[in-house]
Design a protein around this motif. Structure first.
Motif, PDB file in Angstrom:
ATOM      1  N   ILE A 231       0.856  -1.193   0.000  1.00  0.00           N
ATOM      2  CA  ILE A 231       0.000   0.000   0.000  1.00  0.00           C
ATOM      3  C   ILE A 231       0.888   1.238   0.000  1.00  0.00           C
ATOM      4  O   ILE A 231       1.788   1.363   0.833  1.00  0.00           O
ATOM      5  CB  ILE A 231      -0.921   0.011   1.240  1.00  0.00           C
TER       6      ILE A 231
ATOM      7  N   CYS B 282      -2.657   6.843   0.326  1.00  0.00           N
ATOM      8  CA  CYS B 282      -3.897   6.275   0.861  1.00  0.00           C
ATOM      9  C   CYS B 282      -4.675   7.367   1.568  1.00  0.00           C
ATOM     10  O   CYS B 282      -4.111   8.207   2.267  1.00  0.00           O
ATOM     11  CB  CYS B 282      -3.557   5.154   1.848  1.00  0.00           C
TER      12      CYS B 282
ATOM     13  N   GLY C  20      -7.397   6.549   3.496  1.00  0.00           N
ATOM     14  CA  GLY C  20      -8.073   5.956   4.644  1.00  0.00           C
ATOM     15  C   GLY C  20      -9.573   5.832   4.488  1.00  0.00           C
ATOM     16  O   GLY C  20     -10.319   5.904   5.463  1.00  0.00           O
ATOM     17  N   CYS C  21     -10.017   5.613   3.258  1.00  0.00           N
ATOM     18  CA  CYS C  21     -11.472   5.602   3.023  1.00  0.00           C
ATOM     19  C   CYS C  21     -12.128   4.302   3.456  1.00  0.00           C
ATOM     20  O   CYS C  21     -13.337   4.218   3.564  1.00  0.00           O
ATOM     21  CB  CYS C  21     -11.755   5.861   1.551  1.00  0.00           C
ATOM     22  N   GLU C  22     -11.346   3.261   3.626  1.00  0.00           N
ATOM     23  CA  GLU C  22     -11.820   1.947   4.086  1.00  0.00           C
ATOM     24  C   GLU C  22     -12.590   1.156   3.046  1.00  0.00           C
ATOM     25  O   GLU C  22     -13.173   0.123   3.349  1.00  0.00           O
ATOM     26  CB  GLU C  22     -12.708   2.068   5.345  1.00  0.00           C
ATOM     27  N   VAL C  23     -12.654   1.632   1.839  1.00  0.00           N
ATOM     28  CA  VAL C  23     -13.412   0.900   0.825  1.00  0.00           C
ATOM     29  C   VAL C  23     -12.784  -0.477   0.566  1.00  0.00           C
ATOM     30  O   VAL C  23     -13.476  -1.450   0.276  1.00  0.00           O
ATOM     31  CB  VAL C  23     -13.497   1.731  -0.479  1.00  0.00           C
ATOM     32  N   CYS C  24     -11.477  -0.570   0.744  1.00  0.00           N
ATOM     33  CA  CYS C  24     -10.795  -1.846   0.513  1.00  0.00           C
ATOM     34  C   CYS C  24     -11.120  -2.875   1.596  1.00  0.00           C
ATOM     35  O   CYS C  24     -11.045  -4.078   1.347  1.00  0.00           O
ATOM     36  CB  CYS C  24      -9.281  -1.619   0.466  1.00  0.00           C
TER      37      CYS C  24
ATOM     38  N   LEU D  48      -7.398  -0.172   9.174  1.00  0.00           N
ATOM     39  CA  LEU D  48      -6.802   1.159   9.215  1.00  0.00           C
ATOM     40  C   LEU D  48      -5.791   1.237  10.348  1.00  0.00           C
ATOM     41  O   LEU D  48      -6.037   0.753  11.448  1.00  0.00           O
ATOM     42  CB  LEU D  48      -7.872   2.228   9.435  1.00  0.00           C
TER      43      LEU D  48
ATOM     44  N   ALA E  55      -4.411   2.590   5.339  1.00  0.00           N
ATOM     45  CA  ALA E  55      -4.696   1.155   5.391  1.00  0.00           C
ATOM     46  C   ALA E  55      -3.392   0.391   5.562  1.00  0.00           C
ATOM     47  O   ALA E  55      -2.347   0.788   5.038  1.00  0.00           O
ATOM     48  CB  ALA E  55      -5.387   0.721   4.105  1.00  0.00           C
TER      49      ALA E  55
ATOM     50  N   CYS F 138     -10.013   0.152  -4.764  1.00  0.00           N
ATOM     51  CA  CYS F 138      -9.384   1.329  -4.149  1.00  0.00           C
ATOM     52  C   CYS F 138      -9.510   2.517  -5.099  1.00  0.00           C
ATOM     53  O   CYS F 138      -8.934   2.516  -6.182  1.00  0.00           O
ATOM     54  CB  CYS F 138      -7.914   1.046  -3.849  1.00  0.00           C
TER      55      CYS F 138
ATOM     56  N   VAL G  21      -3.931   2.802  -4.927  1.00  0.00           N
ATOM     57  CA  VAL G  21      -2.652   2.838  -4.207  1.00  0.00           C
ATOM     58  C   VAL G  21      -2.165   1.450  -3.810  1.00  0.00           C
ATOM     59  O   VAL G  21      -1.160   1.327  -3.130  1.00  0.00           O
ATOM     60  CB  VAL G  21      -2.745   3.745  -2.946  1.00  0.00           C
ATOM     61  N   ILE G  22      -2.905   0.402  -4.217  1.00  0.00           N
ATOM     62  CA  ILE G  22      -2.522  -0.949  -3.791  1.00  0.00           C
ATOM     63  C   ILE G  22      -1.919  -1.731  -4.959  1.00  0.00           C
ATOM     64  O   ILE G  22      -2.487  -1.778  -6.048  1.00  0.00           O
ATOM     65  CB  ILE G  22      -3.741  -1.716  -3.222  1.00  0.00           C
TER      66      ILE G  22
END
Ligand SMILES: Cc1ncc(C[n+]2csc(CCOP(=O)(O)OP(=O)(O)O)c2C)c(N)n1
Ligand code: SF4
Ligand code: SF4
Ligand code: SF4
Ligand SMILES: [Mg+2]
Lengths: 354, 74, 257
Positions: free
Chosen positions: B10, B15, B17-21, B32, B44, B61, B65-66
């Protein structure tokens, strides 16, 4: 040929790649002529009737951003609709030709000729600090000539060029000499001459972006300063005018387009009376022939501007002249064309006797 | 039995930090961090070694970013 | 079973997924969790996989994605608000052999640009339209959009959209599907891996259609706007499933092969 048709034919011969328009009197002959001519078969030029003037000017934006020679035409209400698009085109520095075969306003106004779009044409029209290079034809021949000249200047400066005509010149029939067919730009020429154009990002160059946006105020100001420098450059190089009987003139008429034709007759009538009158006809309205008018102001006793409007160009004449001599306006509105004798009367009343 | 071993990298500075992943991962590999990146986002991070390299997290994402790696283990 | 270190795993030969080079390295300007980013990536992955970066011209709208040209590593033009389909029309007519697409929000495409959208679709311009429907004007701070749901709150419908006075939400995608000029009209989403995969297939199909000169392909992506909706990204995706999808059901609306 009609002025509108001469313009259309000249555009094809200037090597135009695309025309986008929407019908409005008194300029519909431009697109009608183009559609009938099938320029796609002659040169590969495309002609498209858009759903509105807004769509048409934005098609021009898209085509110009590809490095193509593109144009549109309309009349006053339609040109009002195009203003946002023109502002974008000026901001993104795209070359194109726009013809306004002007009619009387405000509002739906009249379909008869007028010159009341001078402010809109030369002072902005849309939002932001920008200028179009404005050419004002006064004959069918110039309607034709300015199509090619318009493209030349548009590409020279990466700037929209407006041809400010009026319904009288658009509808008038005159003999005209047309240029030979010029070839359309090749892909190679576009690549070399307009390296900024969006043609697909190849590996050998960075991507090309056409935009007028810069959220960074400092960069946006720099961009504006560049634009202003370009406009000053146009003022230096591109000011065009015709001086008729000005050498010995004691009085001066300043008029463009249709008004200039009628004023020329008025000059003849006044000279027959023994009054030495000259005519200064601005051919470019931006850049305006300020210097030559300023010089003539030292020579003459008074200046009459003749416009088919309430008096718009007169502001630029007064700016050029200062308070040195009297500058008065004579004009008709609402689609009425002034007669030469009316102009002669106005000269007597407002300038010579006034 | 052949087993698939995966891993993700990552780019924590990008990132948001939206947590969608997080709900996209079948093996609850991502959570997180309590730490924040340069932009002030809790980023993340992986919290176990259960990654199978399915790329679910990477393709949802929004910020891309992954990066995902996967290898078949004999 | 042999163990493997992370170093050994993170080798090019094991690489399964990385951001496409058709996205620039610039950090996206979108809010955390915003679907715009995923949609951008999908479009760029498709262009990458088709190998058509050098033949593609994209048109960015006015809206949050106005800066799409900062992130998409292709030649792009930024169009006036709502006018992207007109801009794209000219580009495609002048370069019929190139690939041309617009990327537009719901305010851009279905309010101010309705005429340009409908007429480009009706003329059957051989382009792709990517339509991001987040039910709101994201960029300007969450005002009501033509697509805002009945009862949905926005900054200009603070008590919820009252259809009696504010009008009904516009299902422009269904409308467009009626037009003979459109060849492929579909509605997708990008909030889960499965949806991302479906959307990518749809976008691929749209560009393949363009390659075959078939007509206009229109891909709506129902998306979240957590800032405008005033939710966390995860909440907004859940809210989207519960509220947006019933009104804007996902799936193909028109497929003419
Ligand atoms: C002519 C004009 N009117 C209004 C605006 C202001 N404006 C900018 S973006 C926008 C709405 C964008 O909403 P949408 O298309 O849904 O895109 P989103 O930001 O939601 O992705 C508006 C009204 C503008 N830039 N130009
Ligand atoms: S989806 Fe991407 S940006 Fe969002 S938390 Fe996960 S890694 Fe970070
Ligand atoms: S690649 Fe698959 S298993 Fe690995 S972290 Fe991402 S979603 Fe989870
Ligand atoms: S305002 Fe809404 S649409 Fe715009 S970037 Fe933020 S979440 Fe996305
Ligand atoms: Mg929106």
């Amino acid at each position: 040929m009609k002025g509108n048709e001469a313009f259309a034919e000249a555009a094809i011969r200037a090597g135009a790649d695309g025309y986008f328009g929407y019908p409005i009197t008194p300029q519909s002959e431009v697109m009608e002529y183009l559609m009938a001519e099938k320029p796609h078969e002659r040169t590969g030029m495309i002609v498209l009737q858009a759903e509105s003037e807004i769509a048409a000017i934005n098609m021009v934006y898209g085509g110009a951003a590809c490095g193509k020679r593109v144009l549109t035409s309309s009349s006053s209400p339609g040109v009002s609709l195009k203003q946002e698009g023109i502002s974008y085109i000026a901001g993104a520095e795209l070359p194109c030709v726009i013809l306004n075969v002007a009619r009387g306003g405000p509002g739906l106004g009249t379909i008869q000729p007028a010159q009341s779009d001078y402010f809109q044409s030369t002072k902005g029209g849309g939002h932001g600090d920008y200028k179009m290079l404005v050419l004002a034809p006064s004959s069918v021949q110039e309607m034709a000539d300015f199509a090619g000249l318009g493209f030349e200047l548009a590409f020279k400066y990466r700037n929209p060029v407006l041809i400010l005509s009026d319904g009288a010149i658009g509808q008038m029939m005159e003999k005209v000499e047309l240029d030979e067919q010029r070839p359309r730009f090749t892909d190679e020429e576009i690549k070399n001459n307009t390296p900024w154009a969006t043609t697909g990002k190849t590996k050998d160059r960075e991507r090309n972006i056409i935009t007028s946006l810069d959220l960074d105020s400092y960069k946006q100001e720099l961009h504006n300063l560049d634009l202003q420098a370009k406009y000053r450059e146009m003022e230096k190089n591109e000011t065009r005018y015709e001086a008729i009987s000005c050498d010995d003139a004691e009085y001066l008429i300043v008029a463009y387009g249709t008004s200039a034709r009628l004023s020329q007759k008025a000059v003849d009538l006044l000279r027959a009376e023994g009054i030495k009158v000259g005519l200064l006809r601005p051919i470019t309205l931006f850049p305006f022939p300020t210097a030559v008018i300023a010089k003539l102001a030292d020579q003459v006793k008074g200046i009459l501007t003749v416009e088919m409007s309430a008096g718009q160009m007169i502001e630029d004449v007064r700016l050029a002249v200062g308070c040195r001599v009297k500058v008065e306006h004579f004009g008709r509105m609402g689609g009425i064309i002034p007669s030469p004798t009316e102009i002669v009367d106005a000269m007597h009343k407002k300038i010579i006797g006034g | 039995m052949a087993k698939v071993k995966g891993d993700i990298v990552i780019d924590i500075e990008k990132c948001k930090g939206c947590e969608v992943c997080i709900p996209a991962c079948p093996n609850d590999v991502i959570a997180l961090s309590k730490n924040v990146n340069g932009k002030g986002y809790n980023y993340a991070e992986t919290i176990n070694d259960e990654c199978i390299g399915c790329a679910n997290c990477a393709i949802v994402c929004p910020d891309g970013v992954i990066t995902v790696y996967r290898k078949r283990m004999e | 079973m042999a163990e493997i270190t992370k170093e050994e795993l993170r080798q090019p030969e094991n690489l399964i997924y990385k951001k496409t080079d058709l996205l620039t390295d610039k950090a996206l300007s979108y809010c955390p969790g915003c679907g715009h980013g995923t949609a951008h990536r999908i479009v760029m992955e498709v262009l990458d996989e088709m190998g058509i970066q050098d033949q593609t011209i994209g048109i960015a709208p006015v809206g949050c994605s106005v800066l799409a040209y900062e992130f998409m590593n292709i030649d792009m033009q930024q169009a006036a608000h709502g006018r992207a389909p007109a801009v794209a029309t000219a580009v495609k007519r002048l370069y019929p052999e190139k690939f041309v697409f617009t990327y537009q929000g719901d305010g851009d495409l279905a309010a101010i640009g309705t005429a340009e959208t409908i007429h480009a679709c009706n003329r059957g311009e051989n382009i792709v339209i990517i339509f991001i429907n987040n039910g709101i004007y994201g960029m300007t701070g969450g005002q009501m959009a033509p697509t805002t749901l009945p009862g949905m709150k926005s900054s200009t419908s603070p008590y919820g959209r009252d259809v009696a006075t504010m009008g009904n939400p516009l299902k422009i995608t269904e409308l467009i599907a009626q037009l003979p000029g459109t060849i492929y009209v579909t509605r997708q989403a990008v909030h889960t891996p499965a949806n991302v995969r479906k959307t990518k297939k749809a976008v691929r199909k749209a560009f393949e259609n363009q390659k075959l000169n078939k007509g206009l392909s229109f891909v709506e992506i129902v998306s979240n706007c957590n800032s405008g909706w005033k939710m966390t990204p995860r909440q907004s995706n859940e809210w989207m499933v519960d509220n947006m999808f019933p009104f804007y059901p996902l799936g193909d609306i028109k497929v003419n092969d």
